[in-house]
Motif scaffolding. Structure first.
Motif, PDB file in Angstrom:
ATOM      1  N   GLU A 171       2.784  -9.129   4.747  1.00  0.00           N
ATOM      2  CA  GLU A 171       3.082  -9.718   3.442  1.00  0.00           C
ATOM      3  C   GLU A 171       2.856  -8.705   2.319  1.00  0.00           C
ATOM      4  O   GLU A 171       3.613  -8.663   1.339  1.00  0.00           O
ATOM      5  CB  GLU A 171       2.214 -10.968   3.217  1.00  0.00           C
ATOM      6  CG  GLU A 171       2.597 -12.154   4.087  1.00  0.00           C
ATOM      7  CD  GLU A 171       4.008 -12.639   3.806  1.00  0.00           C
ATOM      8  OE1 GLU A 171       4.382 -12.693   2.617  1.00  0.00           O
ATOM      9  OE2 GLU A 171       4.726 -12.941   4.773  1.00  0.00           O
ATOM     10  N   TYR A 172       1.807  -7.887   2.461  1.00  0.00           N
ATOM     11  CA  TYR A 172       1.536  -6.867   1.440  1.00  0.00           C
ATOM     12  C   TYR A 172       2.715  -5.902   1.339  1.00  0.00           C
ATOM     13  O   TYR A 172       3.154  -5.541   0.232  1.00  0.00           O
ATOM     14  CB  TYR A 172       0.255  -6.110   1.788  1.00  0.00           C
ATOM     15  CG  TYR A 172      -0.004  -4.922   0.881  1.00  0.00           C
ATOM     16  CD1 TYR A 172      -0.594  -5.086  -0.366  1.00  0.00           C
ATOM     17  CD2 TYR A 172       0.380  -3.632   1.267  1.00  0.00           C
ATOM     18  CE1 TYR A 172      -0.804  -4.005  -1.211  1.00  0.00           C
ATOM     19  CE2 TYR A 172       0.167  -2.545   0.433  1.00  0.00           C
ATOM     20  CZ  TYR A 172      -0.424  -2.737  -0.807  1.00  0.00           C
ATOM     21  OH  TYR A 172      -0.623  -1.661  -1.642  1.00  0.00           O
ATOM     22  N   LYS A 223       5.729  -7.111  -0.538  1.00  0.00           N
ATOM     23  CA  LYS A 223       5.566  -7.081  -1.994  1.00  0.00           C
ATOM     24  C   LYS A 223       5.413  -5.660  -2.535  1.00  0.00           C
ATOM     25  O   LYS A 223       5.618  -5.431  -3.731  1.00  0.00           O
ATOM     26  CB  LYS A 223       4.335  -7.914  -2.388  1.00  0.00           C
ATOM     27  CG  LYS A 223       4.453  -9.386  -2.036  1.00  0.00           C
ATOM     28  CD  LYS A 223       3.166 -10.134  -2.348  1.00  0.00           C
ATOM     29  CE  LYS A 223       3.245 -11.590  -1.941  1.00  0.00           C
ATOM     30  NZ  LYS A 223       1.964 -12.308  -2.168  1.00  0.00           N
ATOM     31  N   ASN A 224       5.028  -4.722  -1.683  1.00  0.00           N
ATOM     32  CA  ASN A 224       4.789  -3.334  -2.108  1.00  0.00           C
ATOM     33  C   ASN A 224       5.547  -2.401  -1.160  1.00  0.00           C
ATOM     34  O   ASN A 224       4.960  -1.679  -0.355  1.00  0.00           O
ATOM     35  CB  ASN A 224       3.292  -3.021  -2.074  1.00  0.00           C
ATOM     36  CG  ASN A 224       2.478  -3.927  -2.979  1.00  0.00           C
ATOM     37  OD1 ASN A 224       2.284  -3.657  -4.166  1.00  0.00           O
ATOM     38  ND2 ASN A 224       1.987  -5.030  -2.416  1.00  0.00           N
TER      39      ASN A 224
END
Length: 261
Positions: free
Chosen positions: A81-82, A85-86
């Motif tokens: 998930e990180y 987003k990044n």
């Protein structure tokens, strides 16, 4: 230095870089046996935040990735998930190869043509093949080289693009469901049932290091398996223990297996 020691030494160096420079670091892509070595290293370094990541949840070839404390991830799902987003922090790139050839290309065709270019195996992750082409996961630092230089697999020309990892195309494999009974939930019993071999042959394969449970090498035939476990016998395929049922009158245990074709 043998291969196992080299893998561990590389991982230890990446841990040091992560801690000293406060940055994300990672190994190259590892097979399941190599992941087991790094898993043991992580167990002995409890202060290190390390995960296995292959671009999608069921990836077999994965990098070991070490993250500094400022990244709030506690599980591999959190890390995925990180990266969604990044994206600039993601050490992997998804390359989509399309072809207009009349002949279907296999996993071997894509992998062979990539390694023939001098690309090391540890730079290449899973290759997910369909009729129109393949999605290839690679280390980000190799992506530009591949995009510029990789034009053919065998005699078939390819058109390459970079795709978002969240849009990876996972082929639908054929799944055969099998019901059976086993004397116990020992790994050798379940492997024998799953792959149609004798218990002694299954135990020999386990001791020989070619059986993996949830991507980790297991060398103890007596290990108990659980519902939902993924079992791999190298060279034979992958099976998921879908369900554990009740017992027969002779105290054998009902199991249901999902065999991936």
């Amino acid at each position: 230095m043998n291969e196992d020691k080299l893998i561990v030494a590389i991982a230890e160096d990446k841990i040091m870089q992560c801690q000293e420079n406060y940055m994300i670091t990672n190994t190259g892509f590892l097979d399941m046996r190599q992941q087991t070595l790094c898993r043991k290293l992580l167990r002995n370094n409890a202060e290190v935040k390390g995960f296995f990541y292959g671009g999608y949840p069921d990836a077999e070839r994965r990098i070991t990735i070490f993250i500094p404390e400022y990244i709030e991830a506690e599980t591999e799902e959190d890390l995925h998930e990180y990266f969604l987003k990044n994206k600039e922090d993601n050490p992997l790139t998804l390359i989509r190869a399309k072809h207009n050839g009349y002949k279907d290309l296999s996993h071997r065709d894509y992998l062979g043509s990539l390694t023939a270019m001098g690309i090391k195996r540890e730079a290449i992750g899973d290759i997910l093949v369909d009729k129109e082409g393949a999605d290839v996961l690679v280390l980000r630092e190799m992506a530009e080289f591949i995009l510029i230089n990789y034009g053919k697999a065998g005699r078939t020309y390819l058109e390459l693009t970079v795709a978002d990892i969240e849009h990876i195309a996972i082929p639908e494999g054929r799944v055969v469901e099998k019901s059976d009974t086993v004397a116990s939930l020992r790994l050798d019993n379940v492997v024998a049932s799953a792959f149609g071999t004798s218990r002694s042959n299954a135990a020999e394969a386990i001791k020989g290091g070619i059986v993996f449970v949830n991507n980790l090498q297991v060398e103890k035939p007596e290990k108990l398996v659980n519902q939902g476990d993924k079992l791999v016998l190298r060279g034979k395929g992958k099976v998921i223990l879908k369900e554990i049922g009740g017992s027969t009158r002779k105290d054998r245990i009902f199991i249901t297996l999902m065999i991936m074709k």
